[in-house]
Design an enzyme around this catalytic site. Structure first.
Site, short mmCIF file in Angstrom:
data_model
loop_
_atom_site.label_atom_id
_atom_site.label_comp_id
_atom_site.label_asym_id
_atom_site.label_seq_id
_atom_site.Cartn_x
_atom_site.Cartn_y
_atom_site.Cartn_z
N CYS A 76 0.81 -1.22 0.00
CA CYS A 76 0.00 0.00 0.00
C CYS A 76 0.84 1.27 0.00
CB CYS A 76 -0.94 0.01 1.21
SG CYS A 76 -2.08 -1.38 1.24
N HIS A 117 -3.72 7.28 2.13
CA HIS A 117 -4.05 5.97 1.58
C HIS A 117 -5.45 5.61 2.05
CE1 HIS A 117 -4.17 1.75 0.84
NE2 HIS A 117 -3.88 1.39 2.07
N ASN A 124 -10.13 -0.28 -0.40
CA ASN A 124 -8.66 -0.22 -0.34
C ASN A 124 -8.10 -0.77 -1.65
OD1 ASN A 124 -5.94 -0.47 0.19
ND2 ASN A 124 -6.19 -1.37 2.21
#
Length: 325
Positions: free
Chosen positions: A115, A252, A282
């Site tokens: 990520c 994020h 996500n």
């Protein structure tokens, strides 16, 4: 003092058209729309078609970013793809993107920091652009996280989606101050002792399989809030700016609770924090440019604004970057 800065001159994103709502998931997974929203803030995610590899998503985002910058694939001399779901073990997805774009021979490779990959890739690209080794770079975050899901594990499969986002980076002359357009400061971190908190249980040299994503959610949440907050402070200090000076924070998009937790810890104005996790879940390395593109297109983020991006992912890796758009 005159310096060369790496400036973001174009932003673009792409989401595959197939949307999977929480209600749809609840028909096959032991969960509910209310349960997912309460714990994550996610309402839907996008899922790539079976014949749509990560490189296809990356190319669509790249073309849109190039158009936004007034450039074409012929101008590109560096492609970095941040991904944890490559088309193949090798070659790099960046090489495949180069081919599909029709870009000329240049530099192309992938960055794998899960990520945090997009923040890491931005730092790597800065090393090329600001030092005169690239005149037009593409940094792409592209992921098909749904390929890694165990669809019987309701604690993880509801969290992730597919998508891609891209920045075009070009050199710009600055005066070496915080008022310059371009990348101003970074903070990158990794704590390999925490690999067991977020990982995929497969790989070429271990199981010979792709594997499924595994996560200890409560521990990841705790580390995320603390670590991301530290990285934001370090990146702003490296850029010689104060947190109240920042116009927009683009985190994020992992979980609405993490975004809120970081905001509360640092005393951020929630009206200056971009959150799009409800729309695409996500998407790992793709989530920052996806959120950034959304906020530019809807008029919130404007040219000249001071922006901080941040992320944390498996590794554990985390980091932040401050820049003036």
């Amino acid at each position: 003092m005159s310096v060369v800065r790496t400036a973001v001159t174009g932003v673009g994103s792409y989401l595959p058209p197939h949307i999977v709502t929480n209600e749809e998931l609840s028909k096959t997974v032991d969960t509910s729309d209310e349960w997912i929203i309460e714990r994550t803030g996610i309402r839907q995610r996008h899922k790539a078609a079976d014949d749509q590899p990560t490189s296809d998503l990356a190319v669509e985002a790249a073309l849109r970013a190039l158009a936004d910058a007034g450039k074409t694939a012929a101008d590109v001399d560096l492609i970095i793809v941040a991904t944890t779901t490559p088309d193949n073990t090798f070659p790099a997805t960046a090489a495949i993107v180069q081919k599909k774009l029709g870009a000329p021979v240049g530099i192309a490779f992938d960055v794998q920091a899960v990520c945090s990959g997009f923040v890491y890739a931005m730092s790597v690209a800065d090393g090329f652009v600001a030092r005169g080794h690239s005149k037009c770079a593409l940094v792409i975050g592209a992921e098909e996280m749904t390929r890694l899901m165990d669809w019987e594990d309701r604690t993880t499969c509801v969290l992730f989606g597919d998508g891609a986002g891209a920045f075009v980076l070009e050199p710009r002359e600055g005066q070496g101050t915080k008022d310059d357009q371009g990348l101003l400061g970074f903070a990158l971190r990794c704590d390999g002792s925490k690999t067991d908190l977020l990982y995929v249980d497969g790989g070429p040299s271990t199981t010979g399989t792709v594997g499924h994503l595994r996560m200890t959610g409560n521990q990841v949440f705790r580390h995320a809030v603390v670590n991301i907050s530290e990285a934001i402070v370090a990146a702003t200090e490296a850029a010689s700016i104060a947190i109240p000076d920042v116009d927009w924070f683009v985190p994020h998009q992992a979980n609405a609770r993490i975004i809120r937790g970081v905001g509360e810890r640092l005393g951020l104005d929630e009206n200056r924090v971009i959150s799009t996790v409800d729309l695409h879940a996500n998407t790992s390395a793709a989530s920052i440019p996806l959120a950034m593109d959304t906020a530019i297109k809807d008029g919130r983020i404007k040219r000249g604004d001071l922006v901080v991006i941040e992320a944390m992912g498996g590794g554990l890796t985390w980091g932040a970057c401050a820049f003036r758009l």
